[in-house]
Scaffold this active site. Structure first.
Site, PDB file in Angstrom:
ATOM      1  CG  ASP A 238      19.257   6.470 -25.235  1.00 54.99           C
ATOM      2  OD1 ASP A 238      19.737   7.087 -26.192  1.00 54.99           O
ATOM      3  OD2 ASP A 238      18.141   5.922 -25.281  1.00 54.99           O
ATOM      4  CE1 TYR A 387      14.276   8.083 -29.534  1.00 56.80           C
ATOM      5  CE2 TYR A 387      13.697   5.757 -29.378  1.00 56.80           C
ATOM      6  CZ  TYR A 387      14.641   6.755 -29.347  1.00 56.80           C
ATOM      7  OH  TYR A 387      15.963   6.451 -29.134  1.00 56.80           O
ATOM      8  CG  HIS A 444      24.581   7.333 -26.958  1.00 55.55           C
ATOM      9  ND1 HIS A 444      23.964   8.413 -26.352  1.00 55.55           N
ATOM     10  CD2 HIS A 444      23.614   6.386 -27.088  1.00 55.55           C
ATOM     11  CE1 HIS A 444      22.684   8.139 -26.147  1.00 55.55           C
ATOM     12  NE2 HIS A 444      22.449   6.909 -26.577  1.00 55.55           N
TER      13      HIS A 444
END
Length: 468
Positions: A238, A387, A444
């Site tokens: 990630d 982000y 993930h």
């Protein structure tokens, strides 16, 4: 006759000239080709840059003391949590909707009931404190990390290793891996550092705009230097994948090896042609049968599924404070927002289950500990801002996007990862791949889901680099 000899001499001279021209052209072409090959193999790096993310103006000097830290809680903190949980309003789910609309509120009530009446936060704090925690000030921020040293034994090689988490995870994701890595592996053992990204958990949040993966990478390089490590290995998924990749780009001579469980290629004509030809003639573009199975049908797996799973990304990359205000004040809203990812990103088929398959891979104690780290530190908003900081402009124009990675690289491709990247495409960006493994299961959250599989692949990669 004399004229014939003159013509013959002229033709011979012309032929000789053409031959010299061809030889010269070949040499020049060879030289250009050699230059291109050498240029491609040349180790490049990106600038370290500099930053200051603390409140107010940067002081003339910064305290570089490392001090111990312990996770703490109180009866008042727990009572406040319970009071907020008891005031929660729920919306009934649509009939037969399972997890297709997000976290199903019927199952959410089950999770929250366990959280309210059974979950023991004080016990989990003890679990978190089983490993040594520390903090140190870097670029104006208190940076938190866990540092685990292996037991001292004779005839073993101790290798420094940093593990970097992503969102919506934390350093706690690696707890099941730590005993596997700090045990002797045929004479090889790891000294492990697990930092919290600034703005996540117990690391202080940046006070200024612009804190992106490059800033995080620089801070973590400073941390490793402060701990006395001149060379070390990195592992990440990630955001951790991007941060550790940036670390390898900034200081390739310090990073002995880079191991990733999430990775992507760059865009370009090779990628486009590979995706067009791959389903029909995979061997022509270097795809294996497993690549084809994981990649295609392309639009279903790489467009529609990604659109279904990235709504959070669009709002966090544009207005993180808006959505953050809601979940930062509601523990149940926060749990639903985070745990939905631990359901669907583990296996997209979990969206068709009434309980989201959450407890197939994790215990409720494990996932609620992740939630509590975000809740007690109030770090959900600052974690979301990461982000926005990373996608403010065109990512393809960033210096790290234009620079290859030349350190030894190990790639672990888990079948449940949101995007699959074949080795032939990964090589465009990662120029020195030592190992590429099709992992048999897992999604993930690799370290959290399959700690033994990830640890084994990491160990084998390091052994190959170390020629162990």
């Amino acid at each position: 006759m004399q004229r014939l000899h003159l013509l013959k001499g002229a033709f011979c001279g012309l032929a000789a000239f053409q031959q010299q021209l061809l030889i010269g052209s070949a040499v020049a072409a060879g030289g250009i080709l050699l230059h291109m090959v050498l240029k491609r193999k040349q180790v490049k790096s990106i600038p370290l840059g500099e930053g200051w993310w603390g409140a107010g103006k940067k002081p003339l000097s910064e305290d570089d003391t490392i001090y111990p830290f312990k996770v703490q809680t109180s009866d008042e903190e727990i009572a406040d949590l319970h009071e907020r949980i008891d005031r929660t309003r729920y919306t009934d789910p649509l009939e037969d909707s399972c997890f297709q609309y997000g976290f199903n509120s019927t199952y959410l009530k089950t999770v929250v009931s366990y959280w309210r009446h059974t979950f023991d936060w004080k016990k989990q704090v003890e679990v978190l404190n089983q490993y040594p925690h520390f903090k140190t000030k870097i670029e104006g921020l208190d940076v938190h990390y866990v540092h685990v040293r292996p037991p001292h034994r004779e005839n073993q090689k101790v290798v420094p290793l940093m593990l970097v988490h992503g969102w919506p995870g934390s350093f706690y994701e690696f707890y099941k891996m730590l005993p596997l890595l700090t045990e002797n592996q045929d004479g090889l053992v790891f000294e492990v550092i697990c930092p919290s990204i600034p703005g996540y958990g117990f690391s202080e949040a940046p006070h200024k705009q612009g804190f992106d993966s490059l800033a995080a990478a620089r801070i973590f390089l400073t941390l490793m230097e402060r701990l006395g490590f001149s060379q070390f290995y990195l592992q990440g998924g990630d955001w951790g994948s991007l941060i550790t990749t940036n670390m390898a780009q900034m200081k390739p001579l310090c990073v002995k090896g880079l191991h990733l469980n999430m990775f992507m290629s760059t865009r370009g004509i090779k990628v486009m042609l590979s995706l067009m030809i791959g389903p029909y003639l995979p061997f022509l573009v270097g795809f294996s049968r497993e690549d084809v199975r994981r990649l295609f049908p392309f639009f279903e797996k790489n467009v529609w599924d990604i659109l279904r799973e990235t709504g959070y990304l669009h709002i966090q990359a544009t207005k993180p404070d808006t959505v953050g205000c809601g979940v930062n004040d509601s523990p149940v809203g926060l749990a639903a927002y985070l745990l939905e990812k631990f359901s669907s990103w583990t296996d997209l088929r979990n969206r068709d289950l009434v309980d989201g398959g959450l407890e197939r891979k994790f215990s409720l104690d494990e996932v609620l500990t992740i939630v509590m780290i975000y809740w007690t530190t109030g770090s959900i908003v600052s974690s979301m801002r990461f982000y926005k900081e990373n996608v403010k402009g065109n990512p393809d124009n960033r210096v790290d996007a234009k620079t290859g990675i030349f350190v030894p690289t190990g790639l672990a491709a888990f079948p449940g990862e949101l995007l699959h990247c074949p080795k032939s495409l990964a090589q465009i960006r990662y120029r020195n791949i030592y190992s590429y493994t099709f992992m048999p299961r897992g999604g993930h959250f690799a370290a959290f889901e399959e700690p033994q599989l990830l640890a084994n692949d990491l160990v084998q990669f390091v052994k190959k680099v170390e020629k162990f």
